[in-house]
Design an enzyme around this catalytic site. Structure first.
Site, PDB file in Angstrom:
ATOM      1  N   SER A  96       0.865  -1.186   0.000  1.00 39.08           N
ATOM      2  CA  SER A  96       0.000   0.000   0.000  1.00 39.08           C
ATOM      3  C   SER A  96       0.895   1.228   0.000  1.00 39.08           C
ATOM      4  O   SER A  96       1.354   1.678   1.053  1.00 39.08           O
ATOM      5  CB  SER A  96      -0.913   0.009   1.229  1.00 39.08           C
ATOM      6  OG  SER A  96      -1.843  -1.047   1.155  1.00 39.08           O
ATOM      7  N   VAL A 120      -3.988  -4.749  -1.698  1.00 38.74           N
ATOM      8  CA  VAL A 120      -5.072  -5.630  -1.253  1.00 38.74           C
ATOM      9  C   VAL A 120      -5.845  -5.016  -0.096  1.00 38.74           C
ATOM     10  O   VAL A 120      -5.350  -4.176   0.646  1.00 38.74           O
ATOM     11  CB  VAL A 120      -4.522  -7.011  -0.832  1.00 38.74           C
ATOM     12  CG1 VAL A 120      -3.762  -7.646  -1.992  1.00 38.74           C
ATOM     13  CG2 VAL A 120      -3.634  -6.917   0.400  1.00 38.74           C
ATOM     14  N   LEU A 168      -7.281   3.343  -6.006  1.00 38.79           N
ATOM     15  CA  LEU A 168      -8.514   2.843  -5.396  1.00 38.79           C
ATOM     16  C   LEU A 168      -8.260   2.352  -3.982  1.00 38.79           C
ATOM     17  O   LEU A 168      -9.090   2.552  -3.082  1.00 38.79           O
ATOM     18  CB  LEU A 168      -9.128   1.736  -6.253  1.00 38.79           C
ATOM     19  CG  LEU A 168     -10.465   1.174  -5.762  1.00 38.79           C
ATOM     20  CD1 LEU A 168     -11.520   2.266  -5.637  1.00 38.79           C
ATOM     21  CD2 LEU A 168     -10.966   0.058  -6.680  1.00 38.79           C
ATOM     22  N   LYS A 169      -7.104   1.721  -3.757  1.00 34.21           N
ATOM     23  CA  LYS A 169      -6.785   1.247  -2.402  1.00 34.21           C
ATOM     24  C   LYS A 169      -6.739   2.418  -1.421  1.00 34.21           C
ATOM     25  O   LYS A 169      -7.250   2.321  -0.298  1.00 34.21           O
ATOM     26  CB  LYS A 169      -5.449   0.516  -2.421  1.00 34.21           C
ATOM     27  CG  LYS A 169      -4.865   0.188  -1.035  1.00 34.21           C
ATOM     28  CD  LYS A 169      -5.761  -0.747  -0.232  1.00 34.21           C
ATOM     29  CE  LYS A 169      -5.232  -0.960   1.200  1.00 34.21           C
ATOM     30  NZ  LYS A 169      -4.054  -1.813   1.279  1.00 34.21           N
ATOM     31  N   VAL A 170      -6.144   3.533  -1.833  1.00 37.54           N
ATOM     32  CA  VAL A 170      -6.070   4.711  -0.964  1.00 37.54           C
ATOM     33  C   VAL A 170      -7.471   5.202  -0.605  1.00 37.54           C
ATOM     34  O   VAL A 170      -7.756   5.542   0.549  1.00 37.54           O
ATOM     35  CB  VAL A 170      -5.252   5.828  -1.641  1.00 37.54           C
ATOM     36  CG1 VAL A 170      -5.444   7.155  -0.920  1.00 37.54           C
ATOM     37  CG2 VAL A 170      -3.771   5.455  -1.671  1.00 37.54           C
TER      38      VAL A 170
END
Length: 271
Positions: A96, A120, A168-170
């Protein structure tokens, strides 16, 4: 199967590497603390090579998977080993680190080496059972090539072009961490007003905050508060996200505990 180098055997990396080894991938692993590789034991150890350095691990690899703690760690490891990558290699970064650091990593890679960003959602349990949610960003052909590796680790979502998975993970982790932190504040208010915690939890768990309540009071996740604060820093954002990060950093005693500690450790607030 393609030869895989897996760099980073922390809380998440070790069970993920186990899954790839169990699937039969020729696997070379490396971790800054060598003892972590001892977790690849028993039958899963067949076909697993433990490298002394990151450069040794990636030499001759078709695919490199990184699962590291933050942008600085990814940059450091890339600096140690990127020059050893052969043209045609695929780097899958599952850390991340956000879209900016992902773009910087792409710039560091030798010509002919491609990158898929695939951070993830999920903790140690889903990592072990292959039930993570994987946000994959990159050129379509590169994501196609990464797919057999990624689908072994969880449910894969195509997010778009390079950097889109990291972005998108953020967004998602920012919402989760800020919401759990806000719930901690609400539970502190309940304590101050004499509302029993169990009563507040019961009512909140049947409303629109049900998912947040489940995460906040869960006992199986292992997402350290210090990493949650790091993810909020990646999000940047306005005063709410900044305030949530300040709350997470205010109590060093919970830094290595799961994010749920921000709710479960009582604290005083003014009401």
């Amino acid at each position: 199967m393609e030869k895989i180098a897996f760099l980073g055997l922390g809380r998440m990396g070790l069970p993920m590497a186990r899954r790839l080894a169990a699937a039969g991938h020729p696997l070379t692993v490396w971790n800054r603390s060598p003892g972590r590789a001892e977790g690849l034991t028993g039958d899963r150890r067949a076909g697993v090579t433990v490298a002394a350095t990151a450069a040794e691990a990636v030499r001759g690899a078709d695919v490199v998977v990184t699962m590291l703690s933050d942008p600085a760690a990814v940059a450091e490891v890339a600096g140690r080993c990127a020059a050893q990558l052969a043209p045609g290699a695929l780097w899958i970064d599952m850390s991340s680190i956000g879209p900016r650091a992902t773009a910087e990593l792409r710039e560091r890679l030798p010509q002919g080496v491609v990158l898929v960003d695939a951070p993830v959602i999920g903790s140690v349990g889903p990592a072990a059972s292959g039930e993570l949610v994987v946000f994959a960003g990159g050129e379509e052909a590169d994501v196609d090539r990464a797919w057999p590796v990624l689908e072994r680790l969880g449910r894969v979502r195509r997010c778009g072009g390079p950097g889109s998975g990291a972005a998108l993970k953020v967004v998602v982790i920012g919402a989760i961490v800020a919401s759990v932190t806000a719930l901690g504040e609400v539970m502190a208010v309940a304590d101050e007003l004499g509302v029993p915690r169990e009563q507040a939890r019961e009512v909140l768990s049947v409303g629109p905050l049900a998912g947040v309540v489940a995460r906040a009071f869960g006992t199986e996740a292992d997402f350290p508060v210090r990493l949650a604060a790091k993810d909020l820093a990646l999000a940047g954002g306005g005063p709410v996200l900044r305030a949530a990060r300040e709350v997470l950093l205010a109590d060093p005693s919970i830094a290595e505990r799961d994010l749920s500690a921000v709710v479960q450790v009582p604290r005083a607030v003014a009401v």
